[in-house]
Design an enzyme around this catalytic site. Structure first.
Site, PDB file in Angstrom:
ATOM      1  N   LYS A 140      28.613  76.255  20.356  1.00 53.43           N
ATOM      2  CA  LYS A 140      29.024  74.971  20.915  1.00 53.43           C
ATOM      3  C   LYS A 140      28.774  74.907  22.422  1.00 53.43           C
ATOM      4  O   LYS A 140      28.473  73.857  22.952  1.00 53.43           O
ATOM      5  CB  LYS A 140      30.521  74.745  20.633  1.00 53.43           C
ATOM      6  CG  LYS A 140      30.747  74.021  19.316  1.00 53.43           C
ATOM      7  CD  LYS A 140      32.149  73.467  19.246  1.00 53.43           C
ATOM      8  CE  LYS A 140      33.044  74.407  18.475  1.00 53.43           C
ATOM      9  NZ  LYS A 140      34.417  73.935  18.322  1.00 53.43           N
TER      10      LYS A 140
ATOM     11  N   GLU B  52      38.331  73.627  16.566  1.00 56.97           N
ATOM     12  CA  GLU B  52      38.846  73.331  17.897  1.00 56.97           C
ATOM     13  C   GLU B  52      38.143  72.051  18.332  1.00 56.97           C
ATOM     14  O   GLU B  52      36.910  71.995  18.291  1.00 56.97           O
ATOM     15  CB  GLU B  52      38.455  74.445  18.869  1.00 56.97           C
ATOM     16  CG  GLU B  52      39.255  75.709  18.713  1.00 56.97           C
ATOM     17  CD  GLU B  52      38.681  76.821  19.582  1.00 56.97           C
ATOM     18  OE1 GLU B  52      38.880  76.784  20.803  1.00 56.97           O
ATOM     19  OE2 GLU B  52      38.019  77.711  19.023  1.00 56.97           O
TER      20      GLU B  52
ATOM     21  N   ARG C 154      29.003  84.212   9.608  1.00 60.94           N
ATOM     22  CA  ARG C 154      28.697  82.843  10.037  1.00 60.94           C
ATOM     23  C   ARG C 154      27.232  82.532   9.766  1.00 60.94           C
ATOM     24  O   ARG C 154      26.407  83.423   9.611  1.00 60.94           O
ATOM     25  CB  ARG C 154      29.060  82.637  11.500  1.00 60.94           C
ATOM     26  CG  ARG C 154      28.209  83.435  12.482  1.00 60.94           C
ATOM     27  CD  ARG C 154      28.840  83.487  13.868  1.00 60.94           C
ATOM     28  NE  ARG C 154      28.929  82.178  14.483  1.00 60.94           N
ATOM     29  CZ  ARG C 154      30.078  81.640  14.909  1.00 60.94           C
ATOM     30  NH1 ARG C 154      31.208  82.284  14.785  1.00 60.94           N
ATOM     31  NH2 ARG C 154      30.093  80.466  15.487  1.00 60.94           N
TER      32      ARG C 154
HETATM   33  P1  ATP Z   1      34.170  78.203  19.494  1.00 59.71           P
HETATM   34  O1  ATP Z   1      35.369  78.871  18.857  1.00 59.71           O
HETATM   35  O2  ATP Z   1      33.269  79.102  20.237  1.00 59.71           O
HETATM   36  O3  ATP Z   1      34.476  76.948  20.219  1.00 59.71           O
HETATM   37  P2  ATP Z   1      33.403  77.787  16.794  1.00 59.71           P
HETATM   38  O4  ATP Z   1      32.024  77.507  16.350  1.00 59.71           O
HETATM   39  O5  ATP Z   1      34.116  78.984  16.325  1.00 59.71           O
HETATM   40  O6  ATP Z   1      33.262  77.733  18.323  1.00 59.71           O
HETATM   41  P3  ATP Z   1      35.573  76.209  15.751  1.00 59.71           P
HETATM   42  O7  ATP Z   1      35.886  74.799  16.020  1.00 59.71           O
HETATM   43  O8  ATP Z   1      36.580  77.228  16.077  1.00 59.71           O
HETATM   44  O9  ATP Z   1      34.250  76.497  16.517  1.00 59.71           O
HETATM   45  O10 ATP Z   1      35.133  76.358  14.247  1.00 59.71           O
HETATM   46  C1  ATP Z   1      35.888  75.875  13.177  1.00 59.71           C
HETATM   47  C2  ATP Z   1      35.645  76.707  11.964  1.00 59.71           C
HETATM   48  O11 ATP Z   1      34.265  76.718  11.634  1.00 59.71           O
HETATM   49  C3  ATP Z   1      36.066  78.134  12.179  1.00 59.71           C
HETATM   50  O12 ATP Z   1      36.844  78.538  11.080  1.00 59.71           O
HETATM   51  C4  ATP Z   1      34.787  78.894  12.264  1.00 59.71           C
HETATM   52  O13 ATP Z   1      34.950  80.158  11.705  1.00 59.71           O
HETATM   53  C5  ATP Z   1      33.818  78.047  11.449  1.00 59.71           C
HETATM   54  N1  ATP Z   1      32.462  78.190  11.965  1.00 59.71           N
HETATM   55  C6  ATP Z   1      32.046  77.974  13.222  1.00 59.71           C
HETATM   56  N2  ATP Z   1      30.736  78.257  13.361  1.00 59.71           N
HETATM   57  C7  ATP Z   1      30.299  78.664  12.142  1.00 59.71           C
HETATM   58  C8  ATP Z   1      29.043  79.110  11.631  1.00 59.71           C
HETATM   59  N3  ATP Z   1      27.955  79.187  12.407  1.00 59.71           N
HETATM   60  N4  ATP Z   1      28.978  79.441  10.321  1.00 59.71           N
HETATM   61  C9  ATP Z   1      30.059  79.359   9.540  1.00 59.71           C
HETATM   62  N5  ATP Z   1      31.264  78.963   9.963  1.00 59.71           N
HETATM   63  C10 ATP Z   1      31.404  78.621  11.246  1.00 59.71           C
HETATM   64 MG    MG Z   2      36.418  79.228  16.924  1.00 58.09          MG
END
Ligand code: ATP
Ligand code: MG
Length: 568
Positions: free
Chosen positions: A272, A37, A262
């Site tokens: 984030k 995102e 994760r």
């Molecule tokens: P949010 O959804 O709260 O804004 P997010 O960290 O999930 O934050 P995304 O941009 O949705 O952000 O993440 C993109 C991809 O990275 C997703 O597929 C998510 O599963 C993966 N991802 C995010 N954080 C982690 C992490 N700490 N470890 C492994 N994969 C992650």
């Molecule tokens: Mg996400």
């Protein structure tokens, strides 16, 4: 990246993919995606997901898309899109012509929604957001059906069309899937599919005033792209039944969702929301502050893509949440730079040293090895003269036990140069501070000379004062004082847990003259001190600025600590 002769260790995701290949489930295709995102910068957790998705595609001769899940116009910005692309490329991955945006599918998603309304599987609800929450129930209490749940298909179609046409205010209506208000899985209690948001989207501008929720957009976007394996983090396990429900109801291509744990890192936040707070409230200089766990922060700090990829490989993937010790990440960069970074000498907290028996104005050139791990990196010349700088902490007037460096009357070797002896300690009369050491050198002991093998206990790094270049060095430490800052509650003050000493700026450092040609991003090992990188933002030809990437393991600090502990 060539992976010749390298077989990656098996893991549960590889096992699933291999099973699907065997049964020809997707016609032998492997097609993954990385779906960020664009509401913040990428961090080391995202790197795990990037390495996994792009890595698996490469391994099985498949493809990996980059898709921005840009369904929330309020929190998203082009700046984030650009930074994400830059970071993925820097990590070493390419999406070719497969750059997509969920917003490209807004029209298609709208049609899917209409299809569900027509089949009686979606309805327009006019409860307020708060009422919807209240009606949803809890894990122990079933939900209640909305009084609007049984609107006719015609009424729903008309209302949904008018929502799109901009006839209603934000929050007055939503489109919901009609599933089961009594489901034990809260995600299936008639989840919201569309909400009214009168906001400008970074790509579609003002074309839309209704936006699909992440839950309605994500699975369908994967389907539209023909993704075979939708790899996501464990929080989405509970969403899988919902994604399955949408795909089955719409009768469209059905990717296989696989969840993994994760990445969590000690002393680090990877949420984030919290990272944004650190930026917005000015606790760091920006998303690329070298203390940030963002890819741009790690890059500016001096981390290499190789070290990060290696880290991601080593931590592996699993189905259960755990926390990785940040020391492993530090180990990976040390290991990489140990092989690759040229050695140089630099003094962070200089103490002037005069070699009283060395001729004034004479300059000798000492031969220094650029990297003992890689002889092909050759040697360089380092000037040596009567006035030098050594590290202040390498001298003790009253040396404790096991302190093998310089002290009054004691001998040490100056790296690549001579054995010297401290003969006098000069102090500021008023403050008592040591301002200068007087030493003598033994001309017979030049490194490499016949009589150079006389044993002394310590070897110190140094620079020659006349030729040295003044530099600024920024020392970084952990941003948080507690090992699990991710547990800090939302309302709590982050500041309480921030390390006040996470940044120390030293402005009067001296480095050897070979660094005159150091360019932004260049990395070096400063002998005995650690790995350092020329700052890509603030360093100029006139004023060199170095970031400390990681210190070398400091055995003295350990000894001193254990001695202190014994005393206590
Ligand atoms: P949010 O959804 O709260 O804004 P997010 O960290 O999930 O934050 P995304 O941009 O949705 O952000 O993440 C993109 C991809 O990275 C997703 O597929 C998510 O599963 C993966 N991802 C995010 N954080 C982690 C992490 N700490 N470890 C492994 N994969 C992650
Ligand atoms: Mg996400």
């Amino acid at each position: 990246m060539t992976k010749a002769n390298y077989t990656p260790p098996p893991n549960f995701i590889r096992n699933i993919i291999e099973e699907d290949l065997k049964t020809n489930k997707y016609g032998g295709r492997v097609h993954t995606r990385f779906p960020p995102e664009p509401n913040g910068y990428l961090h080391i957790g995202h790197a795990k997901s990037i390495c996994l998705n792009f890595g698996l595609a490469a391994e099985y001769g498949g493809l990996c898309n980059l898709r921005f899940d840009d369904t929330n116009p309020v929190k998203e910005e082009t700046e984030y899109v650009e930074s994400i692309k830059e970071d993925i490329r820097w990590l070493g991955f390419e999406w070719g012509d497969r750059l997509f945006y969920a917003s490209d599918y807004f029209e298609q998603l709208y049609e899917y929604a209409v299809q569900l309304i027509k089949e009686g599987k979606a309805y327009v609800d006019s409860l307020s957001a708060e009422e919807i929450r209240e009606y949803r129930g809890t894990l122990t209490k079933p939900g209640r059906e909305s009084p609007y749940r049984n609107r006719s298909v015609e009424e729903n179609l008309s209302l949904f069309e008018r929502m799109r046409a901009g006839e209603f205010e934000d929050g007055t209506h939503v489109l919901r899937a009609k599933i089961d208000m009594a489901s034990p899985n809260l995600n299936l209690r008639d989840p919201v599919m569309y909400r009214i948001i009168h906001a400008t989207h970074h790509r579609t501008g003002n074309k839309w005033c209704i936006y699909p929720t992440y839950d309605f957009a994500h699975g369908q976007s994967d389907s539209i792209e023909g993704i075979t394996h939708s790899i996501c983090t464990l929080e989405f396990e509970d969403h899988r039944p919902l994604y399955d429900w949408f795909l089955d109801a719409l009768k469209i291509h059905h990717p296989r969702q696989i969840e993994f744990a994760r990445l969590n890192l000690t002393y680090t936040v990877l949420s984030k929301r919290k990272l944004l707070k650190l930026v917005q409230e000015g606790y760091v200089s920006g998303w690329d502050d070298p203390r940030m766990p963002t890819i741009s922060g790690l890059r500016r700090r001096g981390y290499t893509p190789e070290a990060i990829r290696n880290f991601c490989e080593r931590i592996g993937v699993s189905k259960s949440n755990s926390t990785v010790d940040i020391a492993l990440l530090e180990h990976c960069i040390r290991e990489d730079l140990n092989r690759r970074a040229p050695r140089v000498m630099g003094v962070l907290r200089p103490l002037r040293m005069v070699i009283v028996n060395f001729p004034e104005n004479k300059v000798e050139e000492m031969v220094a090895i650029n990297n003992p791990e890689d002889k092909s990196m050759g040697t360089r010349k380092v000037p040596f003269s009567r006035v030098l700088y050594i590290e202040r902490e390498d001298f003790r007037e009253d040396p404790p036990k096991k302190f093998f460096r310089l002290a009054p009357g004691r001998e040490v070797r100056l790296r690549y140069a001579y054995i010297i002896k401290c003969v006098d300690v000069i102090k500021d009369k008023k403050t008592g501070e040591i301002t200068e050491l007087h030493c003598t050198y033994d001309p017979e002991t030049r490194s490499g000379a016949a009589k150079s093998n006389r044993k002394v206990k310590g070897t110190l790094h140094w620079v020659s004062a006349a030729q040295a270049i003044k530099a600024e060095v920024r020392l970084y430490d952990r941003l948080f004082t507690i090992p699990n800052p991710e547990d800090i509650k939302d309302g709590e003050d982050l500041k309480r847990y921030l390390n006040p000493k996470s940044l120390e700026v030293l402005t009067s450092c001296y480095v050897e003259p070979s660094l005159a040609k150091a360019a932004p991003g260049n990395r070096y090992q400063f002998e005995r001190l650690g790995y350092f990188c020329v700052d890509s933002v603030d360093s100029t030809k006139e004023k060199l600025v170095f970031n400390r990437i990681v210190p070398l393991r400091d055995t003295w600090a350990k000894i001193e600590k254990s001695q202190q502990e014994k005393k206590e």
